[in-house]
Scaffold this active site. Structure first.
Site, PDB file in Angstrom:
ATOM      1  N   GLY A 246     -58.441  61.131   2.857  1.00 43.44           N
ATOM      2  CA  GLY A 246     -58.198  62.228   3.791  1.00 43.44           C
ATOM      3  C   GLY A 246     -57.003  61.940   4.677  1.00 43.44           C
ATOM      4  CB  SER A 247     -55.982  63.462   7.849  1.00 40.77           C
ATOM      5  OG  SER A 247     -57.100  63.229   8.699  1.00 40.77           O
ATOM      6  N   GLY A 251     -58.936  58.617   8.818  1.00 43.16           N
ATOM      7  CA  GLY A 251     -59.012  57.216   8.437  1.00 43.16           C
ATOM      8  C   GLY A 251     -59.121  56.268   9.613  1.00 43.16           C
ATOM      9  CD  GLU A 268     -56.306  55.049  -1.850  1.00 38.91           C
ATOM     10  OE1 GLU A 268     -55.141  55.353  -1.528  1.00 38.91           O
ATOM     11  OE2 GLU A 268     -56.577  54.049  -2.540  1.00 38.91           O
TER      12      GLU A 268
END
Length: 522
Positions: A246-247, A251, A268
Site C-alpha cells: 500500500g501507501s 507502511g 511493499e
C-alpha cells in the site's frame, strides 16, 4: 471461510454477471447480507454488490483457526505441501478467463492485464512447487573438533497478507504460494475497494483444500473490512509475519506496530519510478516501453513510470513523438472495446490526479493531456486522459507518488545529472535506463548507480517477473516478495551445532575446566 455477498438492489448490467462469476467459483450468494462494504465497478461507477464485512471479533477468531491450522500444516512434508500449491495452480488455470474478467470488472484493468494478473498467480504456484523441494539450509565448517555446524529453516507461523486494490489477487498469491510450501497458514485482508476478487480466490483455495487430506481447516482465511480489521491482523501476537502492500503512510503505521511486538514486516510501499534515456538509446524501443510503463493500468501500478529524464541530444527526437502517443492512446471501458487505458479506481484517485497537475502548473510545468475523458464511457466512471508534463526542475509533485497516469519529463545534459535526479527522491522501488553504451548501463547497475530494488536496462520500470524477488528500498519499505530467496522471509532460521565427540571444546579457545575427574574436560 466463505464470504456472504448480496447482489445490488438496483438493476445493473454488471450485477448479474458478477453474481454468476462468484457462483461459478463456489462463493456463497445468500439473498440477504448485513454489512456496509459497498462495491462499485470503476467501469461505470455504479453499485454492483454489497459484501458482509468481518467484525474485529470475527477476525480474531479467524486468526485462532489459522493458528490451529499452522500447528498441523507445519508437520506435513514440504514436497507434499507443494502438491497442494500445484493443485491450486491447476484450479487457477481452469478459471483464468473468469477470474481475469472479474479483475477487469472490479479494478478496471484492460482485459489482457486482468488475464495477465491471473497468469502471475499461476506462475508463482509453479515456482513454489519447485521450491517445495529446495528449502535448503547451509552447512559450515566448525572451529571445534568433532563438531558440525549448520542452519535449517522452519515454518514461521501465520502470514498476514494486506493487499492493495491495484493487484487484487496477484499479491496474495506471491505471499500465499510461498507461505503454504514453507509450512505457514495465511490470513488475508484485501483492499476494501476490491473484495470480490478476493472472495473468488478464497473460494478456489477452499475448493482445493477440501480435497487435500492433509490440509487443515483455516489454512487459508479471508477477512474483509477496513482499518479496524487490518489493525487486528497487524497487532495479533499469533501472526509473526505481516506482508503489507500500500501507501508509504500505511507502511509507516504497519511497520511500527509490527516492530513493537518484534514480529516481521514485509513492506511493499510507494514507488516514484524513473527512466533515463541516453544519447545512444533505441528511441523506437524506448517509446513503446515508456508508453506502457507510464500509462498501463491507468498509471495505478506501484512500478508505474512517473519520471522521465531525457538527454538533451535526443529530447527533441523523442518527446514530440511521446506527446503524439499520449494524444492518441485509446481510453475507454475495456469490456466494450480495445481501449489501452481504463478508468481510475474512484473519484479520490481522480481528485488526486487533478491536484498533482495543478501543483505542476504552479511550479512551471507544461501539461499535455490530462482531464476527464467522457466520450463513449459511463458518466459514473472516472476515466482520464493520461498526462505528460514537461518540468523545469524536479520539484513539487515530482517528489511524491500520485497514483494516476502522469509522466513528468525533464531535459538533462549528462548521465550523472540524470542519475542524481533519479535517486533524489524518498522512494526506491523501480528504475530503468535506455542506452546501448556499456559503460552507462554497467554504471547504472553498479553500487554507485540506481538505488532502487529493481533496475532494468532497455525496458520500462514495470512488468516484473515472478522469478526475481520483488520490492524496493528507502520509503518503498525494503520488503521482498515472490521469487529468488524471498521464501526465507516466511520461515524462521535455526543455527544448529552438533557435538559428536567425547570432549567438550569451547569456541574461541575459551577454557572452563571443572574439578570433576569423571566429567568431560572443557
Amino acid at each position: 471461510m466463505s464470504q456472504a455477498v448480496e447482489a445490488a438492489p438496483v438493476a445493473h448490467p454488471l450485477a448479474d454477471e458478477v453474481a454468476a462469476l462468484l457462483e461459478s467459483f463456489g462463493a456463497e450468494l445468500p439473498r440477504q447480507a448485513e454489512g456496509s462494504c459497498i462495491v462499485r465497478s470503476p467501469l461505470t461507477g455504479e453499485l454492483i454488490v454489497r459484501v458482509q464485512e468481518t467484525s474485529p471479533d470475527e477476525a480474531r477468531a479467524a486468526i485462532g483457526r489459522a493458528h490451529d491450522a499452522f500447528l498441523a500444516w507445519r508437520q506435513v512434508p514440504a514436497p507434499r505441501r507443494g502438491e497442494l500449491v500445484r493443485l491450486l495452480g491447476e484450479e487457477l488455470r481452469a478459471n483464468k478467463a473468469a477470474l481475469g474478467r472479474l479483475v477487469t470488472i472490479e479494478v478496471g484493468k484492460i482485459v489482457s492485464e486482468g488475464l495477465g494478473e491471473v497468469q502471475e498467480m499461476i506462475d508463482i504456484c509453479d515456482f513454489a512447487v519447485g521450491l517445495s523441494r529446495q528449502l535448503y539450509g547451509l552447512t559450515m565448517g566448525s572451529e571445534r573438533a568433532d563438531h558440525s555446524l549448520m542452519e535449517q529453516w522452519h515454518p514461521a507461523g501465520i502470514v498476514g497478507v494486506i493487499s492493495a486494490f491495484n493487484f487484487p489477487v496477484a499479491v496474495w498469491s506471491w505471499n500465499a504460494a510461498l507461505a503454504f510450501v514453507c509450512g505457514d497458514s495465511v490470513v488475508w485482508k484485501p483492499s476494501e475497494k476490491t473484495p470480490l476478487t478476493a472472495i473468488a480466490v478464497q473460494a478456489l483455495a477452499e475448493r482445493v483444500i477440501a480435497r487435500f487430506p492433509e490440509a487443515p481447516e483455516g489454512l487459508s482465511t479471508l477477512i474483509l473490512g477496513g482499518r479496524d480489521v487490518g489493525e487486528v491482523l497487524v497487532d495479533d501476537q499469533r501472526v509473526p509475519v505481516v506482508s503489507a502492500t500500500g501507501s508509504t503512510a500505511m507502511g509507516r503505521v504497519v511497520g511500527q506496530r509490527v516492530a513493537a511486538r518484534f514480529a516481521r514486516a514485509i513492506l511493499e510501499l510507494g514507488g516514484n519510478n524513473a527512466s533515463i534515456v541516453c544519447p545512444s538509446a533505441d528511441l523506437d524501443l524506448a517509446l513503446c516501453a515508456i508508453a506502457f510503463a507510464a500509462m498501463g493500468t491507468a498509471g495505478q501500478r506501484c512500478t508505474t513510470l512517473r519520471r522521465l529524464f531525457v538527454h538533451d541530444s535526443v529530447y527533441d527526437a523523442l518527446v514530440p513523438r511521446l506527446k503524439q502517443v499520449y494524444a492518441s492512446v485509446s481510453v475507454g471501458n475495456p469490456l466494450e472495446g480495445d481501449a489501452l487505458v481504463g478508468p481510475l479506481i474512484d473519484e479520490a484517485a481522480y481528485t488526486g490526479m487533478e491536484r498533482a497537475l495543478a501543483e505542476a502548473r504552479e511550479v512551471g510545468g507544461i501539461v499535455h493531456g490530462g482531464g476527464r475523458h467522457t466520450h463513449g464511457v459511463a458518466p459514473g466512471g472516472f476515466y482520464v486522459r493520461p498526462a505528460l508534463v514537461e518540468m523545469p526542475a524536479q520539484v513539487g509533485p515530482m517528489l511524491h507518488e500520485t497514483f494516476a497516469p502522469i509522466l513528468y519529463v525533464m531535459r538533462v545534459r549528462s548521465f550523472d545529472e540524470a542519475l542524481d535526479l533519479q535517486n533524489g527522491v524518498p522512494q526506491g522501488l523501480s528504475s530503468s535506463i535506455f542506452s546501448n553504451d556499456m559503460r552507462e548501463t554497467s554504471r547504472f547497475l553498479s553500487a554507485t548507480g540506481s538505488d532502487c530494488g529493481i533496475a532494468n536496462v532497455n525496458m520500462g520500470s514495470s512488468g516484473a517477473e515472478i522469478g526475481g524477488a520483488f520490492g524496493g528500498e528507502k520509503e518503498t519499505g525494503g520488503g521482498r516478495e515472490s521469487g529468488s530467496d524471498a521464501w526465507k522471509a516466511y520461515m524462521r532460521r535455526q543455527t544448529t551445532a552438533i557435538n559428536y565427540g567425547r570432549a567438550m571444546p569451547l569456541a574461541q579457545g575459551v577454557k572452563f575446566e571443572i574439578a570433576d575427574e569423571g566429567s568431560a574436560k572443557a
